[in-house]
Design an enzyme around this catalytic site. Structure first.
Site, mmCIF file in Angstrom:
data_model
loop_
_atom_site.group_PDB
_atom_site.id
_atom_site.type_symbol
_atom_site.label_atom_id
_atom_site.label_comp_id
_atom_site.label_asym_id
_atom_site.label_seq_id
_atom_site.Cartn_x
_atom_site.Cartn_y
_atom_site.Cartn_z
ATOM 1 N N LYS A 200 0.853 -1.181 0.000
ATOM 2 C CA LYS A 200 0.000 0.000 0.000
ATOM 3 C C LYS A 200 0.889 1.232 0.000
ATOM 4 C CE LYS A 200 -3.719 2.296 2.497
ATOM 5 N NZ LYS A 200 -4.669 2.224 3.603
ATOM 6 N N LYS A 222 1.175 9.801 5.977
ATOM 7 C CA LYS A 222 1.244 8.378 6.320
ATOM 8 C C LYS A 222 2.531 7.731 5.818
ATOM 9 C CE LYS A 222 -3.776 7.860 6.781
ATOM 10 N NZ LYS A 222 -4.940 6.952 6.617
ATOM 11 N N GLU A 238 7.739 -6.875 1.348
ATOM 12 C CA GLU A 238 6.473 -6.898 2.089
ATOM 13 C C GLU A 238 5.692 -8.170 1.769
ATOM 14 O OE1 GLU A 238 5.180 -4.926 4.386
ATOM 15 O OE2 GLU A 238 6.679 -3.327 4.348
ATOM 16 N N LYS A 253 -2.142 -1.540 -3.925
ATOM 17 C CA LYS A 253 -3.024 -0.378 -3.891
ATOM 18 C C LYS A 253 -2.196 0.890 -3.928
ATOM 19 C CE LYS A 253 -6.024 1.889 -0.621
ATOM 20 N NZ LYS A 253 -6.574 1.917 0.683
ATOM 21 N N TYR A 318 -15.020 1.125 -7.141
ATOM 22 C CA TYR A 318 -16.292 1.813 -6.930
ATOM 23 C C TYR A 318 -17.189 1.701 -8.161
ATOM 24 C CZ TYR A 318 -13.507 3.438 -3.073
ATOM 25 O OH TYR A 318 -12.701 3.451 -1.967
HETATM 26 C C1 PBG Z 1 -7.684 3.352 5.539
HETATM 27 C C2 PBG Z 1 -7.915 3.177 4.077
HETATM 28 C C3 PBG Z 1 -7.694 4.135 3.081
HETATM 29 C C4 PBG Z 1 -8.182 3.593 1.894
HETATM 30 C C5 PBG Z 1 -8.655 2.311 2.184
HETATM 31 N N1 PBG Z 1 -8.462 2.060 3.543
HETATM 32 C C6 PBG Z 1 -7.170 5.519 3.169
HETATM 33 C C7 PBG Z 1 -5.802 5.732 3.655
HETATM 34 O O1 PBG Z 1 -4.986 4.839 3.789
HETATM 35 O O2 PBG Z 1 -5.533 6.893 3.951
HETATM 36 C C8 PBG Z 1 -8.187 4.307 0.572
HETATM 37 C C9 PBG Z 1 -9.183 3.845 -0.429
HETATM 38 C C10 PBG Z 1 -9.442 4.773 -1.557
HETATM 39 O O3 PBG Z 1 -8.815 5.841 -1.707
HETATM 40 O O4 PBG Z 1 -10.339 4.440 -2.350
HETATM 41 N N2 PBG Z 1 -6.695 2.633 6.126
#
Ligand code: PBG
Length: 332
Positions: A200, A222, A238, A253, A318
């Protein structure tokens, strides 16, 4: 012209193109993310046109309508009331909380749908981070790892008790997959799966999602837990850890800007690979298709097929309901 070989022969009719097509999108590949809250009203999400933050009743209708058109999995994203947010994010493991309530209601209304839950503290944390936060002596924010993992285990157990089929840790803390697996097994939830947000990235493409849930970090970013967008070897590192710790499915992601990473992860693992077409990718396509220059159906299907071709077995998007309808209409 004399040519033995002509590539166009395999493209000369729809029938032949169908025979030689290498990758296809199927309704079964799609996972629908759903937003919901405690209120009794369904609210349009300004940052994600076409998406709604559902009331409990709206959520059940949405899930049932998705199931009716062939979607077999949803992932739950709650918007938690500000009054329930705290520094220790304790609400995340409340058996009477919004998520467990939604899991139980969905399982009753639509028992065969696979319910996946997000495991991370950001919707519950007053500071909007995925983990517990402290300040070091210079006043800098620090996200605690091991202490967070303990809370994540309680959160995952709470979801499992309510009937979640799969828990999906999206927090990027070290060691959480192994710890959650052990906690689930010790409590007898050996059949509850783990979909790991293995790779991620600290991506700017999550902006609209944070708008949808009002979950943006109050301070800082983050980057000390999510991955640097320049890295791909680190993704494999990872991956190896999450495999070792017992992940059932691994995820990359965002998806569209990271197709090379999906392909690398696909090559390096025998586990199923998921990819998340995130809120910013959704918003880009939606806004670009608001005018006449792009055909939304065609662009959405091409974006999803590209993610599939890169190596994803399943896609969180989505557009899941639209895509399912278009697949049924034969528009692939
Ligand atoms: C939270 C989370 C996020 C998303 C999914 N779970 C946001 C983030 O990490 O700040 C993002 C999903 C999206 O942008 O469609 N842990």
């Amino acid at each position: 012209m004399e040519m033995m070989i002509r590539g166009r022969r395999n493209r000369c009719s729809a029938a032949i193109r169908g025979l030689v097509r290498e990758n296809r999108l199927a309704v079964e590949d799609l996972i629908l993310p759903v937003f919901f809250h405690e209120d009794s009203e369904d609210v349009a999400i300004a940052s994600m046109p076409g998406c709604t933050r559902w009331s409990m009743a709206g959520l059940l209708k949405e899930v049932k309508s998705a199931y009716e058109i062939g979607i077999r999995a949803v992932v739950l994203f709650p918007k938690i009331d500000d009054a329930l947010k705290s520094e220790d994010a304790a609400e995340c493991a409340n058996d009477a909380g919004l998520v467990p309530k939604a899991i139980r209601a969905i399982k009753e209304a639509c028992p065969r749908i696979c319910v996946i839950t997000d495991v991370a503290l950001d919707p519950y944390n007053s500071d909007g981070h995925d983990g517990l936060v402290v300040r070091d002596k210079n006043g800098e924010l620090k996200i605690l790892n091991d202490e967070t993992v303990e809370v994540l285990c309680r959160q995952a157990l709470c979801h499992a008790r309510a009937g979640a089929d799969i828990v999906a840790p999206s927090d990027m803390m070290d060691g959480r997959i192994g710890a959650i697996r052990e906690a689930l097994d010790d409590a007898g939830f050996t059949e509850t799966g783990i979909l790991a947000y293995t790779v991620k990235y600290a991506s700017a493409f999550y902006g609209p999602f944070r708008g949808a849930l009002d979950s943006a970090p109050k301070e800082g970013d983050k980057k000390t837990y999510q991955m640097d967008p320049g890295n791909v070897r680190e993704a494999i590192r990872e991956l190896l850890m999450d495999e070792e710790e017992g992940a059932d499915i691994v995820m990359v992601k965002p998806a569209g800007p990271y197709l090379d990473v999906i392909a690398r992860v696909r090559d390096e693992t025998t586990l199923p690979v998921a990819a998340y077409q995130v809120s910013g990718e959704y918003l880009m396509i939606k806004s670009a298709c608001a005018g006449d220059w792009l055909d939304e159906k065609a662009v959405v299907m091409e974006s999803l097929l590209g993610i599939k071709r890169a190596g994803a077995d399943m896609i969180l998007t989505y557009f899941a309901k639209d895509a399912a309808k278009w697949i049924h209409e034969g528009l692939v």
